[in-house]
Design a protein around this motif. Structure first.
Motif, PDB file in Angstrom:
ATOM      1  N   THR A 178      43.520  34.582  47.272  1.00 29.78           N
ATOM      2  CA  THR A 178      43.862  35.155  45.373  1.00 29.78           C
ATOM      3  C   THR A 178      45.717  34.614  45.301  1.00 29.78           C
ATOM      4  O   THR A 178      46.051  35.376  46.588  1.00 29.78           O
ATOM      5  CB  THR A 178      43.707  35.821  44.582  1.00 29.78           C
ATOM      6  OG1 THR A 178      42.149  36.466  44.740  1.00 29.78           O
ATOM      7  CG2 THR A 178      44.434  35.932  42.928  1.00 29.78           C
ATOM      8  N   PRO A 179      45.828  33.946  45.424  1.00 29.61           N
ATOM      9  CA  PRO A 179      46.967  33.127  45.324  1.00 29.61           C
ATOM     10  C   PRO A 179      49.128  34.555  45.086  1.00 29.61           C
ATOM     11  O   PRO A 179      48.438  34.926  44.151  1.00 29.61           O
ATOM     12  CB  PRO A 179      47.644  32.063  45.021  1.00 29.61           C
ATOM     13  CG  PRO A 179      46.558  31.306  45.240  1.00 29.61           C
ATOM     14  CD  PRO A 179      45.389  32.609  44.695  1.00 29.61           C
ATOM     15  N   GLU A 180      49.705  34.923  45.089  1.00 30.19           N
ATOM     16  CA  GLU A 180      50.661  35.877  44.517  1.00 30.19           C
ATOM     17  C   GLU A 180      50.326  37.043  43.926  1.00 30.19           C
ATOM     18  O   GLU A 180      50.660  37.327  42.192  1.00 30.19           O
ATOM     19  CB  GLU A 180      51.177  34.325  43.290  1.00 30.19           C
ATOM     20  CG  GLU A 180      52.127  33.892  44.036  1.00 30.19           C
ATOM     21  CD  GLU A 180      52.572  32.572  42.792  1.00 30.19           C
ATOM     22  OE1 GLU A 180      53.956  31.907  43.260  1.00 30.19           O
ATOM     23  OE2 GLU A 180      51.992  32.801  41.958  1.00 30.19           O
ATOM     24  N   ARG A 181      49.444  37.775  44.864  1.00 34.40           N
ATOM     25  CA  ARG A 181      48.393  38.469  43.882  1.00 34.40           C
ATOM     26  C   ARG A 181      49.604  39.974  43.750  1.00 34.40           C
ATOM     27  O   ARG A 181      49.759  40.669  42.934  1.00 34.40           O
ATOM     28  CB  ARG A 181      48.138  39.604  45.361  1.00 34.40           C
ATOM     29  CG  ARG A 181      46.213  38.984  45.979  1.00 34.40           C
ATOM     30  CD  ARG A 181      45.734  38.487  47.050  1.00 34.40           C
ATOM     31  NE  ARG A 181      45.569  39.916  47.011  1.00 34.40           N
ATOM     32  CZ  ARG A 181      45.371  40.877  48.173  1.00 34.40           C
ATOM     33  NH1 ARG A 181      46.710  40.529  48.876  1.00 34.40           N
ATOM     34  NH2 ARG A 181      45.589  42.133  48.437  1.00 34.40           N
ATOM     35  N   GLU A 182      51.011  39.657  44.156  1.00 35.32           N
ATOM     36  CA  GLU A 182      51.579  41.150  43.874  1.00 35.32           C
ATOM     37  C   GLU A 182      51.879  40.917  42.782  1.00 35.32           C
ATOM     38  O   GLU A 182      52.395  41.684  41.661  1.00 35.32           O
ATOM     39  CB  GLU A 182      53.126  41.253  45.024  1.00 35.32           C
ATOM     40  CG  GLU A 182      54.326  39.423  44.454  1.00 35.32           C
ATOM     41  CD  GLU A 182      53.774  38.889  45.833  1.00 35.32           C
ATOM     42  OE1 GLU A 182      53.906  37.618  45.955  1.00 35.32           O
ATOM     43  OE2 GLU A 182      52.031  39.171  46.559  1.00 35.32           O
ATOM     44  N   SER A 183      52.380  39.805  41.510  1.00 29.17           N
ATOM     45  CA  SER A 183      52.482  38.765  40.445  1.00 29.17           C
ATOM     46  C   SER A 183      51.272  39.764  39.464  1.00 29.17           C
ATOM     47  O   SER A 183      51.436  40.035  38.347  1.00 29.17           O
ATOM     48  CB  SER A 183      52.632  37.444  40.520  1.00 29.17           C
ATOM     49  OG  SER A 183      53.849  36.803  40.652  1.00 29.17           O
ATOM     50  N   LEU A 184      49.812  39.178  39.801  1.00 31.99           N
ATOM     51  CA  LEU A 184      49.312  39.817  39.258  1.00 31.99           C
ATOM     52  C   LEU A 184      49.564  42.262  39.413  1.00 31.99           C
ATOM     53  O   LEU A 184      48.432  42.320  38.086  1.00 31.99           O
ATOM     54  CB  LEU A 184      47.912  39.723  40.166  1.00 31.99           C
ATOM     55  CG  LEU A 184      47.642  38.342  40.094  1.00 31.99           C
ATOM     56  CD1 LEU A 184      46.113  37.495  40.362  1.00 31.99           C
ATOM     57  CD2 LEU A 184      47.909  37.032  39.128  1.00 31.99           C
ATOM     58  N   VAL A 185      49.217  42.315  40.717  1.00 29.56           N
ATOM     59  CA  VAL A 185      49.197  43.948  40.092  1.00 29.56           C
ATOM     60  C   VAL A 185      50.791  44.565  39.308  1.00 29.56           C
ATOM     61  O   VAL A 185      50.234  44.663  38.591  1.00 29.56           O
ATOM     62  CB  VAL A 185      49.692  44.048  41.607  1.00 29.56           C
ATOM     63  CG1 VAL A 185      49.755  46.207  41.554  1.00 29.56           C
ATOM     64  CG2 VAL A 185      49.035  44.161  42.634  1.00 29.56           C
ATOM     65  N   SER A 186      51.559  43.074  39.515  1.00 28.43           N
ATOM     66  CA  SER A 186      52.822  43.838  37.889  1.00 28.43           C
ATOM     67  C   SER A 186      51.993  43.381  36.862  1.00 28.43           C
ATOM     68  O   SER A 186      51.916  44.494  35.986  1.00 28.43           O
ATOM     69  CB  SER A 186      53.674  42.721  38.489  1.00 28.43           C
ATOM     70  OG  SER A 186      54.272  43.018  39.873  1.00 28.43           O
ATOM     71  N   LEU A 187      51.508  42.329  36.502  1.00 33.25           N
ATOM     72  CA  LEU A 187      50.505  41.969  34.825  1.00 33.25           C
ATOM     73  C   LEU A 187      49.749  43.172  35.100  1.00 33.25           C
ATOM     74  O   LEU A 187      49.688  44.105  33.741  1.00 33.25           O
ATOM     75  CB  LEU A 187      49.570  40.977  35.233  1.00 33.25           C
ATOM     76  CG  LEU A 187      49.017  40.742  34.178  1.00 33.25           C
ATOM     77  CD1 LEU A 187      50.237  40.891  33.003  1.00 33.25           C
ATOM     78  CD2 LEU A 187      48.420  39.084  34.316  1.00 33.25           C
ATOM     79  N   LEU A 188      48.929  43.628  35.907  1.00 28.24           N
ATOM     80  CA  LEU A 188      47.975  44.582  35.976  1.00 28.24           C
ATOM     81  C   LEU A 188      48.509  45.918  35.533  1.00 28.24           C
ATOM     82  O   LEU A 188      47.922  47.019  34.606  1.00 28.24           O
ATOM     83  CB  LEU A 188      47.192  45.206  37.162  1.00 28.24           C
ATOM     84  CG  LEU A 188      45.716  46.111  37.499  1.00 28.24           C
ATOM     85  CD1 LEU A 188      44.942  45.786  35.979  1.00 28.24           C
ATOM     86  CD2 LEU A 188      46.001  46.600  38.317  1.00 28.24           C
TER      87      LEU A 188
END
Length: 258
Positions: free
Chosen positions: A57-67
């Motif tokens: 998955t691209p840019e997973r760190e951004s998804l952790v921030s959203l999570l």
């Protein structure tokens, strides 16, 4: 709006950065906005976790921030969940609040403010509990350099067991893990681990170990840790933490009694 969520989640895996950015921005407004959660918020949690679980998955760190935003809102440490007000609402009550919010032109003219406030607490509770169901995934992320620091910060908000603590002790983001360990109570092996890190080569590891020991031990903080807090210039805080390291040092010295 909720009907569009699945498509936006799929877009987060798009090879096109513009598509991903648009989906992330849309989701941020739809499932988490300025600390508020909505009926759909809890439902997206397992899908966000699955996306982060997949290293492709691209840019997973951004998804952790959203999570984190979805699960925790604007919560701050130390954190003790209190969702009693929301638990009083029935599913029919929640459905009616959602109808008023999304269909009525003047929802607050049709129901008291307390009704909406209780629903907000309930939706926050549902999101938090959905997040708590995936702590084993967050622990697994502690070995992934791309998201380990954020995962450690996220774990500070949930009850820990021996497995979680062991994962924090072995994290590839030790500075962030140290701070989380400072917020945990018990687990005697943690104090020994943090004390050993006072001699680490990297300043951020030494400093976060000293902060965590101060949080855990208070006035019983060992002298070398106190010397670090008083004498060293604080480095930047680890990724995922909003408070500056200087702010952590101030809090630590207060715990010690200075």
């Amino acid at each position: 709006m909720a009907a569009d969520v699945p498509d936006r989640l799929r877009m987060l895996r798009s090879p096109n950065a513009t598509t991903r950015d648009g989906a992330l921005s849309w989701l941020s407004g739809a499932v988490y906005h300025q600390g508020s959660r909505w009926p759909v918020s809890a439902a997206v949690v397992p899908f966000l976790v699955a996306l982060v679980d997949d290293p492709d998955t691209p840019e997973r760190e951004s998804l952790v921030s959203l999570l984190r935003g979805v699960v925790l809102g604007d919560a701050a440490l130390p954190f003790t969940p209190d969702f009693a007000a929301g638990d009083e609402l029935s599913p029919d009550d929640l459905a009616e609040v959602a109808r008023l919010l999304f269909e009525s032109e003047n929802p607050h003219d049709e129901a008291p403010a307390e009704y909406f406030e209780a629903a907000a607490v309930r939706w926050a509770a549902d999101a938090y509990r959905a997040g708590q169901a995936h702590v084993t995934s967050y622990a697994a992320w502690l070995s992934d350099p791309a998201v380990a620091a954020q995962a450690a910060e996220l774990l500070a908000y949930f009850p820990a067991d021996e497995a979680i603590v062991d994962a924090l002790l072995a994290s590839v983001a030790p500075a962030s893990a140290n701070l989380t360990l400072g917020y945990l109570s018990g687990f005697p092996a943690v104090d020994k681990h943090l004390t050993a890190l006072l001699d680490a080569e990297a300043l951020d590891i030494r400093m976060t170990a000293a902060v965590a020991l101060a949080f855990r031990l208070g006035p019983d903080l060992p002298g070398p840790a106190l010397d670090l807090l008083v004498d060293e210039k604080p480095p930047p805080a680890p990724a995922g933490w909003d408070r500056s390291m200087r702010g952590f040092v101030v809090l630590a010295l207060r715990r010690v009694g200075l």
